[in-house]
Design a protein around this motif. Structure first.
Motif, PDB file in Angstrom:
ATOM      1  N   GLY A 213      91.377  39.721  -4.180  1.00 27.57           N
ATOM      2  CA  GLY A 213      91.096  38.438  -3.540  1.00 27.57           C
ATOM      3  C   GLY A 213      90.545  37.382  -4.471  1.00 27.57           C
ATOM      4  O   GLY A 213      90.155  36.300  -4.009  1.00 27.57           O
ATOM      5  N   LEU A 214      90.520  37.658  -5.778  1.00 26.03           N
ATOM      6  CA  LEU A 214      89.977  36.696  -6.738  1.00 26.03           C
ATOM      7  C   LEU A 214      91.038  35.693  -7.167  1.00 26.03           C
ATOM      8  O   LEU A 214      92.232  36.001  -7.192  1.00 26.03           O
ATOM      9  CB  LEU A 214      89.417  37.441  -7.951  1.00 26.03           C
ATOM     10  CG  LEU A 214      88.244  38.371  -7.608  1.00 26.03           C
ATOM     11  CD1 LEU A 214      87.966  39.335  -8.734  1.00 26.03           C
ATOM     12  CD2 LEU A 214      86.993  37.557  -7.274  1.00 26.03           C
ATOM     13  N   ARG A 215      90.605  34.511  -7.505  1.00 28.77           N
ATOM     14  CA  ARG A 215      91.514  33.414  -7.849  1.00 28.77           C
ATOM     15  C   ARG A 215      91.257  32.949  -9.272  1.00 28.77           C
ATOM     16  O   ARG A 215      90.250  33.283  -9.875  1.00 28.77           O
ATOM     17  CB  ARG A 215      91.318  32.255  -6.894  1.00 28.77           C
ATOM     18  CG  ARG A 215      91.261  32.714  -5.435  1.00 28.77           C
ATOM     19  CD  ARG A 215      91.825  31.732  -4.477  1.00 28.77           C
ATOM     20  NE  ARG A 215      91.812  32.239  -3.124  1.00 28.77           N
ATOM     21  CZ  ARG A 215      91.915  31.479  -2.070  1.00 28.77           C
ATOM     22  NH1 ARG A 215      92.013  30.175  -2.192  1.00 28.77           N
ATOM     23  NH2 ARG A 215      91.934  32.010  -0.859  1.00 28.77           N
ATOM     24  N   ASP A 216      92.203  32.149  -9.771  1.00 29.70           N
ATOM     25  CA  ASP A 216      92.064  31.566 -11.113  1.00 29.70           C
ATOM     26  C   ASP A 216      91.693  32.636 -12.140  1.00 29.70           C
ATOM     27  O   ASP A 216      90.773  32.466 -12.952  1.00 29.70           O
ATOM     28  CB  ASP A 216      91.004  30.462 -11.128  1.00 29.70           C
ATOM     29  CG  ASP A 216      91.318  29.361 -10.122  1.00 29.70           C
ATOM     30  OD1 ASP A 216      92.497  29.014  -9.985  1.00 29.70           O
ATOM     31  OD2 ASP A 216      90.373  28.872  -9.482  1.00 29.70           O
ATOM     32  N   VAL A 217      92.403  33.760 -12.095  1.00 34.61           N
ATOM     33  CA  VAL A 217      92.085  34.888 -12.970  1.00 34.61           C
ATOM     34  C   VAL A 217      92.495  34.564 -14.406  1.00 34.61           C
ATOM     35  O   VAL A 217      93.630  34.176 -14.669  1.00 34.61           O
ATOM     36  CB  VAL A 217      92.780  36.172 -12.486  1.00 34.61           C
ATOM     37  CG1 VAL A 217      92.510  37.329 -13.457  1.00 34.61           C
ATOM     38  CG2 VAL A 217      92.307  36.532 -11.078  1.00 34.61           C
TER      39      VAL A 217
END
Length: 239
Positions: A213-217
């Protein structure tokens, strides 16, 4: 998934190597782990007053760096090894940071913290040792505040030859011998390269960050890919 006997073995490894852990980190990484951590701190760009949780904190070198960067912010270090934490506690006391760093003996698979607690949650050279990577990433995401960062600094796998060949030779054959020569711990340091064998490479771990669910990895290979930094941002309700 790791069996209970494997988990017990991992715990016994870190309990036994704790007294010489810092020295061996310097030796086997040629002190590059310090440069990797400095690079990570620059990319994290912590602001004064931000709160942080450092998982698998070991002897607390990174925890201390984080506390210094945060200043007045809450800093917590968590590890399952009592012996590692005791060494970390001694370092923290010498630096007179006792009042700024809280140490917890606990399980990264089931964090004893409420949702949306920390501005930043880190794990350094510990993710490859956990029983379930996806579960730990999910827990890290859970306790991070919306807009906060989840950060992993870990060993990785070089992809280009001939560097890959020499790295594998060193990591699988030479490093355990260094453990035998310097700290009489051949079996323990033979296990460490085994822990990397099934660990995801840089692109796959980045994908696992997104699946959590993490973004801008962001993913950065370090020193030819022998280590890697991954940073992801927890989404806000509006994003």
């Amino acid at each position: 998934m790791t069996s209970s006997s494997d988990k017990s073995h991992v715990h016994s490894v870190f309990e036994s190597i704790a007294p010489k852990y810092d020295m061996m980190n310097d030796i086997i990484s040629f002190r590059r782990h310090k440069a990797w951590r400095r690079f990570t701190m620059r990319k994290m760009d912590m602001k004064p007053g931000e709160s942080a949780l450092d998982l698998c904190c070991g002897t607390c070198d990174w925890t201390i760096d984080i506390a210094k960067a945060s200043g007045s912010g809450r800093t917590v270090g968590l590890d399952f090894s009592h012996n590692m934490l005791e060494i970390g506690r001694s370092k923290i006391a010498k630096l007179e940071l006792d009042g700024r760093i809280e140490l917890v003996q606990g399980n990264a698979m089931a964090l004893p913290f409420a949702d949306n607690t920390f501005d930043c949650v880190t794990i350094g050279f510990g993710l490859r040792n956990v029983p379930d990577i996806k579960q730990v990433l999910s827990e890290m995401e859970r306790v991070t505040k919306p807009g906060g960062q989840v950060v992993c600094l870990e060993c990785s796998k070089p992809g280009w030859q001939p560097f890959k060949f020499f790295f594998n030779l060193y990591f699988q054959r030479i490093m355990p011998l260094l453990g035998k020569w310097f700290v009489k711990s051949y079996e323990q340091y033979r296990w460490l390269p085994e822990s990397l064998a099934s660990f995801p490479d840089l692109p796959r771990l980045a994908e696992m960050f997104r699946e959590a669910g993490l973004r801008d990895v962001r993913a950065y290979p370090l020193t030819g890919g022998v280590a890697a930094l991954h940073i992801g941002t927890k989404g806000t309700k509006d994003s």
